[in-house]
Design an enzyme around this catalytic site. Structure first.
Site, PDB file in Angstrom:
ATOM      1  N   CYS A  17     -28.901  28.590  59.375  1.00  0.00           N
ATOM      2  CA  CYS A  17     -28.754  29.000  57.988  1.00  0.00           C
ATOM      3  C   CYS A  17     -30.040  29.727  57.621  1.00  0.00           C
ATOM      4  O   CYS A  17     -31.124  29.139  57.656  1.00  0.00           O
ATOM      5  CB  CYS A  17     -28.562  27.756  57.125  1.00  0.00           C
ATOM      6  SG  CYS A  17     -28.549  28.120  55.369  1.00  0.00           S
ATOM      7  N   CYS A  25     -29.852  24.709  41.697  1.00  0.00           N
ATOM      8  CA  CYS A  25     -30.422  25.181  42.963  1.00  0.00           C
ATOM      9  C   CYS A  25     -31.952  25.197  42.944  1.00  0.00           C
ATOM     10  O   CYS A  25     -32.559  25.686  41.993  1.00  0.00           O
ATOM     11  CB  CYS A  25     -29.896  26.578  43.253  1.00  0.00           C
ATOM     12  SG  CYS A  25     -30.495  27.258  44.792  1.00  0.00           S
TER      13      CYS A  25
HETATM   14  N1  SAH Z   1     -27.175  33.140  46.810  1.00  0.00           N
HETATM   15  C1  SAH Z   1     -26.104  32.827  47.688  1.00  0.00           C
HETATM   16  C2  SAH Z   1     -26.521  32.109  48.958  1.00  0.00           C
HETATM   17  C3  SAH Z   1     -27.555  31.030  48.870  1.00  0.00           C
HETATM   18  S1  SAH Z   1     -27.099  29.471  48.218  1.00  0.00           S
HETATM   19  C4  SAH Z   1     -25.024  32.052  46.941  1.00  0.00           C
HETATM   20  O1  SAH Z   1     -25.228  31.754  45.790  1.00  0.00           O
HETATM   21  O2  SAH Z   1     -23.982  31.804  47.511  1.00  0.00           O
HETATM   22  C5  SAH Z   1     -26.042  28.729  49.398  1.00  0.00           C
HETATM   23  C6  SAH Z   1     -25.028  27.778  48.788  1.00  0.00           C
HETATM   24  O3  SAH Z   1     -25.645  26.544  48.400  1.00  0.00           O
HETATM   25  C7  SAH Z   1     -24.372  28.318  47.534  1.00  0.00           C
HETATM   26  O4  SAH Z   1     -23.015  28.006  47.538  1.00  0.00           O
HETATM   27  C8  SAH Z   1     -25.120  27.561  46.466  1.00  0.00           C
HETATM   28  O5  SAH Z   1     -24.424  27.572  45.258  1.00  0.00           O
HETATM   29  C9  SAH Z   1     -25.237  26.202  47.103  1.00  0.00           C
HETATM   30  N2  SAH Z   1     -26.237  25.313  46.498  1.00  0.00           N
HETATM   31  C10 SAH Z   1     -27.414  25.615  45.931  1.00  0.00           C
HETATM   32  N3  SAH Z   1     -28.031  24.522  45.487  1.00  0.00           N
HETATM   33  C11 SAH Z   1     -27.228  23.486  45.786  1.00  0.00           C
HETATM   34  C12 SAH Z   1     -27.329  22.075  45.582  1.00  0.00           C
HETATM   35  N4  SAH Z   1     -28.371  21.540  44.960  1.00  0.00           N
HETATM   36  N5  SAH Z   1     -26.294  21.310  46.026  1.00  0.00           N
HETATM   37  C13 SAH Z   1     -25.237  21.862  46.655  1.00  0.00           C
HETATM   38  N6  SAH Z   1     -25.097  23.165  46.878  1.00  0.00           N
HETATM   39  C14 SAH Z   1     -26.070  23.977  46.434  1.00  0.00           C
END
Ligand code: SAH
Length: 342
Positions: free
Chosen positions: A103, A117
């Site tokens: 990843c 996030c």
């Molecule tokens: N910016 C992109 C890719 C990076 S985030 C996106 O938004 O898809 C990768 C994945 O992890 C995304 O689905 C995001 O929403 C999720 N994610 C981020 N923080 C998280 C958390 N605390 N718990 C679960 N999933 C999370």
């Protein structure tokens, strides 16, 4: 592209031509670079003089491992790399029965501001160059001794906010003289930048598009994802339909289960309605709790109930197995912890 490792074979050929070198050397240089050599000296089939010139004109930088954590439970490895300019990004290597998956991060920080996030907390610094994404795959593979067969662009950053570099990275990592990783083994995750989804659709790549939906309607999505103000749910799902039509690739929807926010039977019902007629797969992810956030993961029961509701309606839904829970292996957590300690 300035950096030699971000260049295609044709671009390297042009560089070498300027240096009075024959075209066939480009493929040699390209494949050495993509093996992860740390200096031109290792390129044993190149003339000495050429190695010297390249060393001076196109210096190689190998990302430094600032921290490396390995899960005692499942062998997941998390890397915090230091880039050439001192910035750091993270990569996670996960071991599955079908192969090893990395990843990778696509940006230093993130400007999308999702409420749950960790990557977005300290803001956005810059986009990654193609070779900085490639190096994450390459050096995670070299360090772990585990051949990488799958890639997910789900680390720090928004890949479609770094469109050109991400597309170049895909071309490089897929190249037969490089890592040769199949497009079908690559997933790109986006928070939903509609114009960029349309732009990507035109390329008709065989990658899997993952869309971070996380909510069935604007009322909920507006609360947790600021991007929804620019591209509301219905517009996003329309773009997904166009994407499916153009590429024939089923879309994968990410849905982080947040206690009391998006995990109710009513949310599931709305989601089912919204996804009608769109070949999709829903990935339910129990929220990883981020210290700075008041949002909490849904209970196991709520996740199971949500999943059953989707499945009963004919929408394939899986609950993501959480790997590396003992090593902060999710979403910007390691970089965040590192920065707080500095
Ligand atoms: N910016 C992109 C890719 C990076 S985030 C996106 O938004 O898809 C990768 C994945 O992890 C995304 O689905 C995001 O929403 C999720 N994610 C981020 N923080 C998280 C958390 N605390 N718990 C679960 N999933 C999370």
């Amino acid at each position: 592209m300035k950096h030699i490792k971000s260049m295609t074979v044709q671009e390297i050929e042009a560089v070498l031509k300027e240096l009075g070198q024959p075209a066939f050397r480009a493929k040699q240089v390209f494949s050495w670079l993509h093996k992860g050599v740390s200096s031109y000296e290792e390129m044993s089939n190149l003339p000495n003089a050429l190695r010297q010139i390249l060393t001076e004109q196109y210096p190689l930088y190998i990302p430094k491992i600032l921290r490396r954590q390995e899960s005692q439970k499942d062998g997941t490895v998390k890397y915090l790399w230091q880039l050439e300019d001192g910035n750091c990004v993270e990569t996670v290597l996960m071991r599955y029965h079908y192969g090893n998956s990395v990843c990778i991060s696509t940006e230093v920080g993130c400007k999308m501001g999702c409420a749950f996030c960790a990557s977005t907390l300290a803001g956005f610094v810059r986009q990654l160059e193609p070779h900085e994404m490639l190096d994450q795959v390459l050096f995670a593979q070299i360090d772990s001794g585990a051949p990488v067969s799958h890639i997910v662009l789900m680390g720090i950053g928004e890949p479609l906010d770094n469109y050109d570099h991400v597309l170049r990275f895909l071309e490089l990592v897929n190249h037969k003289d490089g890592m040769n990783i199949s497009m079908r083994h690559i997933s790109l995750s986006t928070c939903g930048l509609v114009p960029m989804i349309d732009k990507l659709a035109e390329k008709k790549l065989q990658i899997t598009l993952s869309v971070s939906l996380h909510a069935p309607c604007d009322a909920v999505r507006d609360r947790i994802m600021p991007v929804n103000k620019a591209y509301p749910t219905e517009q996003l799902l329309d773009a997904c339909r166009r994407y499916y039509k153009a590429t024939g690739r089923r879309i994968s929807f990410e849905y982080a289960m947040i206690d009391g926010v998006n995990d109710t039977p009513e949310s599931a019902r709305l989601l089912i309605g919204r996804l009608k007629g769109l070949p999709a797969h829903v990935n339910l992810i129990p929220l990883n709790h981020v210290e700075e956030s008041p949002l909490k993961p849904s209970s196991k029961q709520a996740v199971a109930r949500f999943q059953k509701q989707l499945e009963d309606a004919g929408i394939p839904a899986t609950v993501r197995r959480s790997l590396g829970g003992d090593i902060e292996a999710s979403c910007g957590q390691l970089r965040r912890t590192h920065e707080r300690r500095e």
